[in-house]
Design an enzyme around this catalytic site. Structure first.
Site, PDB file in Angstrom:
ATOM      1  N   ASN A   1       0.120  -6.359  -1.362  1.00  0.00           N
ATOM      2  CA  ASN A   1      -1.215  -6.703  -0.877  1.00  0.00           C
ATOM      3  C   ASN A   1      -2.215  -6.332  -1.966  1.00  0.00           C
ATOM      4  O   ASN A   1      -2.519  -5.163  -2.175  1.00  0.00           O
ATOM      5  CB  ASN A   1      -1.496  -5.910   0.418  1.00  0.00           C
ATOM      6  CG  ASN A   1      -2.915  -6.102   0.906  1.00  0.00           C
ATOM      7  OD1 ASN A   1      -3.625  -6.998   0.445  1.00  0.00           O
ATOM      8  ND2 ASN A   1      -3.333  -5.260   1.840  1.00  0.00           N
ATOM      9  N   TRP A   2      -2.704  -7.353  -2.648  1.00  0.00           N
ATOM     10  CA  TRP A   2      -3.596  -7.082  -3.784  1.00  0.00           C
ATOM     11  C   TRP A   2      -5.032  -6.793  -3.362  1.00  0.00           C
ATOM     12  O   TRP A   2      -5.872  -6.481  -4.208  1.00  0.00           O
ATOM     13  CB  TRP A   2      -3.572  -8.267  -4.758  1.00  0.00           C
ATOM     14  CG  TRP A   2      -2.298  -8.370  -5.541  1.00  0.00           C
ATOM     15  CD1 TRP A   2      -1.283  -7.450  -5.586  1.00  0.00           C
ATOM     16  CD2 TRP A   2      -1.897  -9.445  -6.390  1.00  0.00           C
ATOM     17  NE1 TRP A   2      -0.282  -7.898  -6.414  1.00  0.00           N
ATOM     18  CE2 TRP A   2      -0.633  -9.111  -6.924  1.00  0.00           C
ATOM     19  CE3 TRP A   2      -2.486 -10.657  -6.756  1.00  0.00           C
ATOM     20  CZ2 TRP A   2       0.047  -9.959  -7.804  1.00  0.00           C
ATOM     21  CZ3 TRP A   2      -1.808 -11.490  -7.626  1.00  0.00           C
ATOM     22  CH2 TRP A   2      -0.556 -11.140  -8.150  1.00  0.00           C
ATOM     23  N   LYS A   3      -5.342  -6.984  -2.102  1.00  0.00           N
ATOM     24  CA  LYS A   3      -6.707  -6.738  -1.619  1.00  0.00           C
ATOM     25  C   LYS A   3      -7.705  -7.505  -2.497  1.00  0.00           C
ATOM     26  O   LYS A   3      -7.433  -8.636  -2.863  1.00  0.00           O
ATOM     27  CB  LYS A   3      -6.979  -5.231  -1.556  1.00  0.00           C
ATOM     28  CG  LYS A   3      -5.851  -4.505  -0.802  1.00  0.00           C
ATOM     29  CD  LYS A   3      -6.147  -3.086  -0.471  1.00  0.00           C
ATOM     30  CE  LYS A   3      -4.948  -2.497   0.265  1.00  0.00           C
ATOM     31  NZ  LYS A   3      -5.181  -1.161   0.784  1.00  0.00           N
TER      32      LYS A   3
ATOM     33  N   HIS B   1      -4.964  -6.400   9.148  1.00  0.00           N
ATOM     34  CA  HIS B   1      -4.876  -5.247   8.238  1.00  0.00           C
ATOM     35  C   HIS B   1      -5.943  -4.229   8.642  1.00  0.00           C
ATOM     36  O   HIS B   1      -7.041  -4.616   9.068  1.00  0.00           O
ATOM     37  CB  HIS B   1      -5.091  -5.709   6.794  1.00  0.00           C
ATOM     38  CG  HIS B   1      -4.842  -4.602   5.816  1.00  0.00           C
ATOM     39  ND1 HIS B   1      -5.818  -3.675   5.516  1.00  0.00           N
ATOM     40  CD2 HIS B   1      -3.745  -4.248   5.106  1.00  0.00           C
ATOM     41  CE1 HIS B   1      -5.313  -2.797   4.663  1.00  0.00           C
ATOM     42  NE2 HIS B   1      -4.058  -3.131   4.397  1.00  0.00           N
TER      43      HIS B   1
ATOM     44  N   GLU C   1      -8.026  -2.583   7.054  1.00  0.00           N
ATOM     45  CA  GLU C   1      -9.348  -2.779   6.437  1.00  0.00           C
ATOM     46  C   GLU C   1     -10.114  -3.896   7.142  1.00  0.00           C
ATOM     47  O   GLU C   1     -11.339  -3.840   7.255  1.00  0.00           O
ATOM     48  CB  GLU C   1      -9.178  -3.041   4.930  1.00  0.00           C
ATOM     49  CG  GLU C   1      -8.844  -1.749   4.205  1.00  0.00           C
ATOM     50  CD  GLU C   1      -7.953  -1.891   2.985  1.00  0.00           C
ATOM     51  OE1 GLU C   1      -7.852  -2.993   2.424  1.00  0.00           O
ATOM     52  OE2 GLU C   1      -7.335  -0.870   2.600  1.00  0.00           O
TER      53      GLU C   1
ATOM     54  N   GLU D   1       1.255   0.424   9.497  1.00  0.00           N
ATOM     55  CA  GLU D   1       0.478   1.051   8.426  1.00  0.00           C
ATOM     56  C   GLU D   1      -0.464   2.086   9.028  1.00  0.00           C
ATOM     57  O   GLU D   1      -1.567   1.731   9.478  1.00  0.00           O
ATOM     58  CB  GLU D   1      -0.344  -0.004   7.691  1.00  0.00           C
ATOM     59  CG  GLU D   1       0.507  -1.008   6.945  1.00  0.00           C
ATOM     60  CD  GLU D   1      -0.265  -1.595   5.771  1.00  0.00           C
ATOM     61  OE1 GLU D   1       0.229  -1.474   4.644  1.00  0.00           O
ATOM     62  OE2 GLU D   1      -1.367  -2.120   5.965  1.00  0.00           O
TER      63      GLU D   1
ATOM     64  N   GLY E   1      -3.990   4.014   0.926  1.00  0.00           N
ATOM     65  CA  GLY E   1      -4.824   4.293  -0.237  1.00  0.00           C
ATOM     66  C   GLY E   1      -5.185   5.757  -0.389  1.00  0.00           C
ATOM     67  O   GLY E   1      -6.076   6.102  -1.166  1.00  0.00           O
TER      68      GLY E   1
ATOM     69  N   SER F   1       0.454   4.087   1.012  1.00  0.00           N
ATOM     70  CA  SER F   1       0.771   4.945  -0.130  1.00  0.00           C
ATOM     71  C   SER F   1       2.250   4.914  -0.530  1.00  0.00           C
ATOM     72  O   SER F   1       2.805   5.925  -0.955  1.00  0.00           O
ATOM     73  CB  SER F   1       0.307   6.380   0.116  1.00  0.00           C
ATOM     74  OG  SER F   1      -1.114   6.420   0.204  1.00  0.00           O
TER      75      SER F   1
ATOM     76  N   GLY G   1      -0.131  -1.646  -1.450  1.00  0.00           N
ATOM     77  CA  GLY G   1      -1.399  -1.999  -2.076  1.00  0.00           C
ATOM     78  C   GLY G   1      -1.433  -1.521  -3.521  1.00  0.00           C
ATOM     79  O   GLY G   1      -0.988  -2.200  -4.445  1.00  0.00           O
ATOM     80  N   GLY G   2      -1.949  -0.302  -3.714  1.00  0.00           N
ATOM     81  CA  GLY G   2      -2.193   0.237  -5.056  1.00  0.00           C
ATOM     82  C   GLY G   2      -1.019   0.088  -6.015  1.00  0.00           C
ATOM     83  O   GLY G   2      -1.208  -0.340  -7.170  1.00  0.00           O
TER      84      GLY G   2
HETATM   85  P1  PGA Z   1      -1.700   1.354  -0.319  1.00  0.00           P
HETATM   86  O1  PGA Z   1      -2.167   0.132   0.622  1.00  0.00           O
HETATM   87  O2  PGA Z   1      -0.278   1.062  -0.723  1.00  0.00           O
HETATM   88  O3  PGA Z   1      -2.649   1.324  -1.490  1.00  0.00           O
HETATM   89  O4  PGA Z   1      -1.806   2.589   0.498  1.00  0.00           O
HETATM   90  C1  PGA Z   1      -1.303  -0.413   1.575  1.00  0.00           C
HETATM   91  C2  PGA Z   1      -1.983  -1.497   2.351  1.00  0.00           C
HETATM   92  O5  PGA Z   1      -3.198  -1.367   2.594  1.00  0.00           O
HETATM   93  O6  PGA Z   1      -1.373  -2.494   2.747  1.00  0.00           O
END
Ligand code: PGA
Length: 250
Positions: free
Chosen positions: A11-13, A98, A100, A170, A176, A213, A234-235
């Site tokens: 997930n590149w956001k 998600h 966010e 999640e 994050g 994470s 994500g990250g």
């Molecule tokens: P993260 O994000 O790996 O940076 O914690 C995961 C996500 O939001 O899908």
């Protein structure tokens, strides 16, 4: 080492515009080869979907997906992207709900269910995210929150269609933050989700990814648990070399 099919979802956001996304995927493709039982899913920003889908067209193990869609196929919804549009850009899947989207943009459980039903109708795979906040976990309300998030979905999506749906657990406190759920924590909630869904008549075993994470240092410990069918990252998915290395570990 595991023999069940695994999904590694990136997930590149709000990172990697069209040019950077194309460069990423070309490098990633050069660094990796298809592996039996491993699917690689990419969720670039909407404007980067088409170049990523195009660059990955020769790799059947790579799927692209939208980070968000509207449930209506078209109309006066400024700033939104429809399912037919992302399909034209090569998307085969989409993230829904998600954290966010839920917490920063006020997406409701009901909207998540509408998007999920619309995606299924269009033939895309919804990757539906659920998860509790830290306060909810510390208040002993994890189960209650997860069940509440699942309920409108169970209402709107007929049991037989759940076979085409993937869930991501999640925990909000792990996204994050560098603080991942332990393999035991994750496995426990995955079982809880399967139980809640099974109790409502959904047949079979739905795939559930863990996200929050995940990195090269903890992915093997997490995937050692058979309750997990992959990871949503994500990250640690933002660098082509690092992501290629991570997906090669399992
Ligand atoms: P993260 O994000 O790996 O940076 O914690 C995961 C996500 O939001 O899908």
């Amino acid at each position: 080492m595991t023999t069940r099919p695994l999904i590694y979802a990136a997930n590149w956001k709000m990172n990697h515009g069209p040019e950077a996304a194309r460069e990423f995927i070309e490098r990633f493709i050069a660094l990796t080869a298809p592996a039996a039982g491993r699917s690689l899913w990419f969720f670039p920003p909407a404007v980067s979907l088409a170049p990523v889908s195009h660059a990955a067209r020769t790799r059947a193990d790579i799927l692209t997906g939208a980070q968000n869609v509207h449930w209506e196929p078209k109309g006066a919804y400024t700033g939104e992207v429809s399912i037919p549009m992302v399909q034209q850009a090569g998307a085969k899947t989409a993230l829904v709900g998600h954290s966010e989207r839920r917490h920063l943009f006020g997406e409701t459980d009901d909207q998540v269910a509408r998007k999920t039903a619309a995606l299924l109708k269009a033939g895309l795979v919804p990757l539906v995210c659920v998860g509790e906040t830290l306060a909810e976990r510390e208040g002993g309300r994890t189960e209650h929150v997860i069940v509440r998030q699942l309920e409108p979905l169970l209402d709107k999506v007929p049991a037989a269609e759940w076979a085409r749906l993937v869930i991501a657990y999640e925990p909000v406190w792990a996204i994050g933050t560098g603080r991942n759920a332990t393999p035991d924590d994750a496995a426990q909630v995955h079982e809880l989700i399967r139980f809640a869904v099974g109790r409502c008549g959904v047949p079979g075993r739905i795939p559930i990814l863990y996200g929050g994470s995940v990195n090269a240092g903890n992915v093997l410990g997490l995937l050692a648990r058979p309750e997990l069918d992959g990871v949503l990252v994500g990250g640690a998915s933002l660098d082509a070399d690092g992501w290629a290395e991570l997906v090669g570990l399992g």
